[in-house]
Design a protein around this motif. Structure first.
Motif, PDB file in Angstrom:
ATOM      1  N   SER A 246       0.833  -1.194   0.000  1.00  0.00           N
ATOM      2  CA  SER A 246       0.000   0.000   0.000  1.00  0.00           C
ATOM      3  C   SER A 246       0.872   1.250   0.000  1.00  0.00           C
ATOM      4  CB  SER A 246      -0.894   0.001   1.244  1.00  0.00           C
ATOM      5  OG  SER A 246      -1.447   1.280   1.467  1.00  0.00           O
ATOM      6  N   PRO A 247       0.635   2.200  -0.914  1.00  0.00           N
ATOM      7  CA  PRO A 247       1.438   3.435  -0.915  1.00  0.00           C
ATOM      8  C   PRO A 247       1.261   4.236   0.367  1.00  0.00           C
ATOM      9  CG  PRO A 247      -0.407   3.616  -2.435  1.00  0.00           C
ATOM     10  CD  PRO A 247      -0.348   2.190  -2.007  1.00  0.00           C
ATOM     11  N   TYR A 248       0.087   4.140   0.995  1.00  0.00           N
ATOM     12  CA  TYR A 248      -0.131   4.839   2.258  1.00  0.00           C
ATOM     13  C   TYR A 248       0.753   4.255   3.362  1.00  0.00           C
ATOM     14  CZ  TYR A 248      -4.331   6.637  -0.053  1.00  0.00           C
ATOM     15  OH  TYR A 248      -5.197   7.252  -0.912  1.00  0.00           O
ATOM     16  N   ARG A 249       0.837   2.934   3.404  1.00  0.00           N
ATOM     17  CA  ARG A 249       1.654   2.286   4.427  1.00  0.00           C
ATOM     18  C   ARG A 249       3.144   2.481   4.150  1.00  0.00           C
ATOM     19  NH1 ARG A 249      -1.584  -3.419   5.702  1.00  0.00           N
ATOM     20  NH2 ARG A 249      -3.692  -2.521   5.670  1.00  0.00           N
ATOM     21  N   LEU A 250       3.515   2.465   2.889  1.00  0.00           N
ATOM     22  CA  LEU A 250       4.913   2.752   2.536  1.00  0.00           C
ATOM     23  C   LEU A 250       5.286   4.166   2.963  1.00  0.00           C
ATOM     24  CD1 LEU A 250       7.595   2.123   1.061  1.00  0.00           C
ATOM     25  CD2 LEU A 250       6.493   2.895  -1.057  1.00  0.00           C
ATOM     26  N   THR A 251       4.391   5.111   2.723  1.00  0.00           N
ATOM     27  CA  THR A 251       4.647   6.500   3.113  1.00  0.00           C
ATOM     28  C   THR A 251       4.753   6.631   4.621  1.00  0.00           C
ATOM     29  OG1 THR A 251       3.460   7.273   1.149  1.00  0.00           O
ATOM     30  CG2 THR A 251       3.801   8.859   2.933  1.00  0.00           C
ATOM     31  N   ALA A 252       3.890   5.923   5.354  1.00  0.00           N
ATOM     32  CA  ALA A 252       3.958   5.957   6.821  1.00  0.00           C
ATOM     33  C   ALA A 252       5.287   5.397   7.314  1.00  0.00           C
ATOM     34  CB  ALA A 252       2.799   5.155   7.409  1.00  0.00           C
ATOM     35  N   HIS A 253       5.755   4.323   6.683  1.00  0.00           N
ATOM     36  CA  HIS A 253       7.017   3.693   7.072  1.00  0.00           C
ATOM     37  C   HIS A 253       8.198   4.638   6.823  1.00  0.00           C
ATOM     38  CE1 HIS A 253       9.562   0.403   8.164  1.00  0.00           C
ATOM     39  NE2 HIS A 253      10.070   0.228   6.962  1.00  0.00           N
ATOM     40  N   LEU A 254       8.218   5.271   5.652  1.00  0.00           N
ATOM     41  CA  LEU A 254       9.325   6.159   5.306  1.00  0.00           C
ATOM     42  C   LEU A 254       9.272   7.443   6.140  1.00  0.00           C
ATOM     43  CD1 LEU A 254      11.766   6.599   3.438  1.00  0.00           C
ATOM     44  CD2 LEU A 254      10.221   7.739   1.836  1.00  0.00           C
ATOM     45  N   THR A 255       8.075   7.983   6.334  1.00  0.00           N
ATOM     46  CA  THR A 255       7.944   9.210   7.126  1.00  0.00           C
ATOM     47  C   THR A 255       8.398   8.984   8.562  1.00  0.00           C
ATOM     48  OG1 THR A 255       6.075   9.920   5.753  1.00  0.00           O
ATOM     49  CG2 THR A 255       6.347  11.001   7.887  1.00  0.00           C
ATOM     50  N   SER A 256       8.045   7.846   9.129  1.00  0.00           N
ATOM     51  CA  SER A 256       8.481   7.523  10.487  1.00  0.00           C
ATOM     52  C   SER A 256       9.998   7.450  10.571  1.00  0.00           C
ATOM     53  CB  SER A 256       7.860   6.196  10.927  1.00  0.00           C
ATOM     54  OG  SER A 256       8.271   5.850  12.221  1.00  0.00           O
ATOM     55  N   ALA A 257      10.631   6.859   9.556  1.00  0.00           N
ATOM     56  CA  ALA A 257      12.095   6.796   9.532  1.00  0.00           C
ATOM     57  C   ALA A 257      12.700   8.189   9.455  1.00  0.00           C
ATOM     58  CB  ALA A 257      12.562   5.949   8.342  1.00  0.00           C
ATOM     59  N   GLY A 313       5.385   4.114  -4.151  1.00  0.00           N
ATOM     60  CA  GLY A 313       4.338   3.151  -3.808  1.00  0.00           C
ATOM     61  C   GLY A 313       3.374   2.871  -4.936  1.00  0.00           C
ATOM     62  N   ASN A 314       3.253   3.798  -5.875  1.00  0.00           N
ATOM     63  CA  ASN A 314       2.358   3.615  -7.017  1.00  0.00           C
ATOM     64  C   ASN A 314       3.116   3.329  -8.310  1.00  0.00           C
ATOM     65  OD1 ASN A 314      -0.639   4.424  -6.222  1.00  0.00           O
ATOM     66  ND2 ASN A 314       0.752   5.739  -5.072  1.00  0.00           N
ATOM     67  N   ASP A 315       4.415   3.096  -8.211  1.00  0.00           N
ATOM     68  CA  ASP A 315       5.245   2.869  -9.402  1.00  0.00           C
ATOM     69  C   ASP A 315       5.087   3.995 -10.420  1.00  0.00           C
ATOM     70  OD1 ASP A 315       6.534   0.581  -8.653  1.00  0.00           O
ATOM     71  OD2 ASP A 315       5.042  -0.774  -9.481  1.00  0.00           O
ATOM     72  N   ALA A 316       4.862   5.212  -9.923  1.00  0.00           N
ATOM     73  CA  ALA A 316       4.656   6.345 -10.814  1.00  0.00           C
ATOM     74  C   ALA A 316       5.936   6.755 -11.535  1.00  0.00           C
ATOM     75  CB  ALA A 316       4.104   7.534 -10.029  1.00  0.00           C
ATOM     76  N   GLY A 317       7.078   6.294 -11.024  1.00  0.00           N
ATOM     77  CA  GLY A 317       8.338   6.623 -11.694  1.00  0.00           C
ATOM     78  C   GLY A 317       8.470   5.978 -13.052  1.00  0.00           C
ATOM     79  N   HIS A 318       7.632   4.972 -13.342  1.00  0.00           N
ATOM     80  CA  HIS A 318       7.668   4.312 -14.651  1.00  0.00           C
ATOM     81  C   HIS A 318       6.676   4.929 -15.626  1.00  0.00           C
ATOM     82  CE1 HIS A 318      10.393   1.114 -13.485  1.00  0.00           C
ATOM     83  NE2 HIS A 318       9.702   0.951 -12.367  1.00  0.00           N
ATOM     84  N   ALA A 319       6.026   6.016 -15.227  1.00  0.00           N
ATOM     85  CA  ALA A 319       5.058   6.678 -16.102  1.00  0.00           C
ATOM     86  C   ALA A 319       5.636   7.992 -16.604  1.00  0.00           C
ATOM     87  CB  ALA A 319       3.766   6.931 -15.338  1.00  0.00           C
ATOM     88  N   TYR A 320       5.427   8.267 -17.874  1.00  0.00           N
ATOM     89  CA  TYR A 320       5.938   9.493 -18.488  1.00  0.00           C
ATOM     90  C   TYR A 320       7.412   9.697 -18.178  1.00  0.00           C
ATOM     91  CZ  TYR A 320       1.221  10.983 -19.704  1.00  0.00           C
ATOM     92  OH  TYR A 320      -0.031  11.054 -20.247  1.00  0.00           O
ATOM     93  N   ASN A 321       8.262   8.887 -18.764  1.00  0.00           N
ATOM     94  CA  ASN A 321       9.705   8.997 -18.517  1.00  0.00           C
ATOM     95  C   ASN A 321      10.323  10.046 -19.425  1.00  0.00           C
ATOM     96  OD1 ASN A 321       8.980   5.810 -18.066  1.00  0.00           O
ATOM     97  ND2 ASN A 321      10.340   6.655 -16.524  1.00  0.00           N
ATOM     98  N   THR A 322       9.739  11.234 -19.399  1.00  0.00           N
ATOM     99  CA  THR A 322      10.239  12.378 -20.160  1.00  0.00           C
ATOM    100  C   THR A 322      10.263  13.591 -19.255  1.00  0.00           C
ATOM    101  OG1 THR A 322       8.002  12.908 -20.934  1.00  0.00           O
ATOM    102  CG2 THR A 322       9.353  11.499 -22.352  1.00  0.00           C
ATOM    103  N   PHE A 323      11.087  14.564 -19.615  1.00  0.00           N
ATOM    104  CA  PHE A 323      11.173  15.806 -18.842  1.00  0.00           C
ATOM    105  C   PHE A 323      11.647  16.915 -19.771  1.00  0.00           C
ATOM    106  CE2 PHE A 323      12.958  18.932 -16.020  1.00  0.00           C
ATOM    107  CZ  PHE A 323      12.072  18.931 -14.950  1.00  0.00           C
ATOM    108  N   PRO A 324      11.096  18.124 -19.700  1.00  0.00           N
ATOM    109  CA  PRO A 324      10.107  18.598 -18.720  1.00  0.00           C
ATOM    110  C   PRO A 324       8.662  18.243 -19.079  1.00  0.00           C
ATOM    111  CG  PRO A 324      10.750  20.403 -20.117  1.00  0.00           C
ATOM    112  CD  PRO A 324      11.604  19.231 -20.527  1.00  0.00           C
ATOM    113  N   MET A 325       8.387  17.917 -20.361  1.00  0.00           N
ATOM    114  CA  MET A 325       7.026  17.582 -20.743  1.00  0.00           C
ATOM    115  C   MET A 325       6.672  16.173 -20.289  1.00  0.00           C
ATOM    116  SD  MET A 325       6.658  19.286 -24.555  1.00  0.00           S
ATOM    117  CE  MET A 325       4.894  18.960 -24.586  1.00  0.00           C
TER     118      MET A 325
END
Length: 491
Positions: A246-257, A313-325
């Motif tokens: 879960s991206p929410y649980r991953l975020t909670a884990h990283l934020t706590s660290a 957590g959502n694998d969003a890094g694999h979406a739109y692998n272009t920059f800046p557009m």
């Protein structure tokens, strides 16, 4: 019961320190510490360095302004008006406790990096059970086969890693096992010196309560981590959905660290640097202006780092692998496509990272080496489900952070500041630029493990610099303010 014993020890320690300070404060605070004290050039001959160990934090120690960072007068240390020391047993105790706390913070830093490496190698779901005390790893072929059979029952194996060999399983298993055991080792490394310093009377009540809270939060990290992993072991709702935590649980884990790390770093700095660097009222006023800007920017840096957890957590890094557009558009069409509207900020990939589609190259990068045909079909079929996920635009937050830190540098360039403060501002803007560069490189390279890990480490490094800047620009005690000249005296 343990809590009552801890409070009893801390109160007894405080009483002993008060009694000893009454008879030997002059001897303790007027003597010149052998390792860290130095005379202050250009100020009263009675002034000495109270920032035990801060020099070692900065590489260029040979510079005169770094050797003169403290402006604490011996009179200030005598009456301690407005100054509450966290360690009152003398310079040696401050040094020992400071080394321990900095070492603990560095250990947490390595935990965060190792956790990112575990996630990027997709090793986090390889262990399908958890025990608070931990267990020995598989030592025989039979034990390895038994663990492998457990993993074969998980959705990740069935949908993604079907056909994996036992040797490949051992790699991801060792990655997750190392991450878990490294955390347990941190708990032992923290608890043993903590008990020793308590018995020696080095730790005041205020410091003891703060460290107890951090230790409790660290112990809870194991539970949060398993709570996160457990979400990835559940069968996804859609037959085309990719198993992930879960991206929410991953975020909670990283934020706590991050909270634990920042708490340890701030406390360590407070132990070795009870007073901020200030040799004149003009420098104090300049630091106050920096502080007003640094605090909100630090919050922005933290929010940007947390948004990165939603991207991961959502694998969003694999979406739109272009920059800046983002593909062929500046803003994706489905940026606010989810209902209710608030879900777009946490579950819409386009909103999180600024992307929402899989290119042909992305699919090729995600091919399963164990079953290529199954993997490519899975990716293509899951595109509709994958294009709608998570948080605020990570790109916008990152650029806003860089511009804010740049604005901090620009607005303070003409202020009368202590050289150490100016040094930190320069390093912070340099680190922010490097972090944005790492993020762009990670994105357009389809998130390789090396760059992804460096990007996560860079986020924590930037946060460290902001913590250090805020700590260095805090307000001095009243006794120190009364002893400062209006402007810095030149030799």
């Amino acid at each position: 019961m343990f809590g009552r014993q801890l409070v009893s020890i801390l109160r007894r320690s405080k009483l002993q320190n008060c009694l000893s300070n009454g008879s030997s404060s002059s001897r303790v605070f007027n003597q010149r510490p052998r390792f860290f004290s130095s005379e202050l050039g250009g100020s009263s001959g009675a002034q000495r360095n109270a920032l035990y160990g801060f020099r070692s934090l900065i590489k260029d120690f040979h510079k005169p302004w770094l050797r003169n960072m403290s402006t604490t007068a011996s009179a200030t240390m005598k009456n301690k008006e407005g100054l509450k020391l966290l360690v009152t047993a003398g310079p040696h105790a401050q040094k020992m406790v400071g080394i321990w706390l900095f070492g603990s913070a560095a250990w947490v830093f390595s935990m965060v990096v190792l956790g990112g490496l575990t996630r990027l190698t997709r090793s986090g779901l390889s262990m399908t059970d958890w025990k608070f005390t931990g267990t020995l790893p598989p030592l025989s072929d039979e034990e390895w086969l038994a663990e492998f059979e457990k993993y074969k029952q998980s959705p990740e194996y069935k949908r993604i890693n079907k056909g994996m060999s036992i040797e490949d399983f051992k790699f991801i298993y060792w990655m997750e096992y190392a991450h878990r055991m490294w955390g347990r080792a941190l708990g032992i490394m923290f608890a043993l010196p903590f008990s020793y310093f308590l018995r020696k009377g080095y730790i005041t009540l205020r410091l003891g309560l703060r460290l107890s809270a951090l230790f409790s939060l660290g112990a809870g990290q194991g539970l949060i981590g398993w709570w996160m992993v457990k979400s990835g072991l559940e069968e996804p709702k859609s037959e085309y959905a990719q198993p992930r935590v879960s991206p929410y649980r991953l975020t909670a884990h990283l934020t706590s660290a991050f909270v634990i790390y920042c708490g340890l770093l701030w406390t360590a700095l407070s132990v070795v640097m009870p007073e901020p660097p200030a040799e004149s009222l003009a420098w104090v006023h300049g630091a106050a202006k920096v502080k007003r800007l640094a605090l909100p920017i630090s919050i922005l840096v933290g929010i940007t780092a947390v948004s990165g957890a939603f991207v991961a957590g959502n694998d969003a890094g694999h979406a739109y692998n272009t920059f800046p557009m983002m593909g062929d558009n500046w803003i994706p069409d489905d940026v606010f496509s989810m209902e209710p509207f608030i879900r777009n900020f946490f579950e819409n990939t386009s909103t999180v990272q600024g992307g929402g589609e899989f290119s042909e190259n992305t699919a090729k990068q995600a091919l399963n080496p164990y079953s290529n045909l199954v993997r490519i079909e899975f990716l293509l079929e899951s595109l509709p489900e994958k294009t709608n996920r998570t948080l605020l635009d990570h790109r916008i937050l990152a650029i806003a952070t860089l511009m804010s830190i740049g604005g901090l540098w620009w607005s303070t360039r003409k202020l009368d500041l202590h050289p150490a403060v100016r040094f930190l501002i320069g390093n912070t803007i340099g680190m922010a630029a490097l972090q944005v560069t790492l993020g762009i490189s990670t994105l357009i390279s389809y998130v390789p493990v090396s760059l992804g890990t460096a990007h996560q480490a860079g986020a924590l490094t930037l946060l460290s610099l902001m913590v250090l800047l805020n700590h260095t620009t805090r307000r001095p005690s009243m006794s120190l303010l009364k002893s400062l000249p209006p402007v810095t005296r030149t030799p």
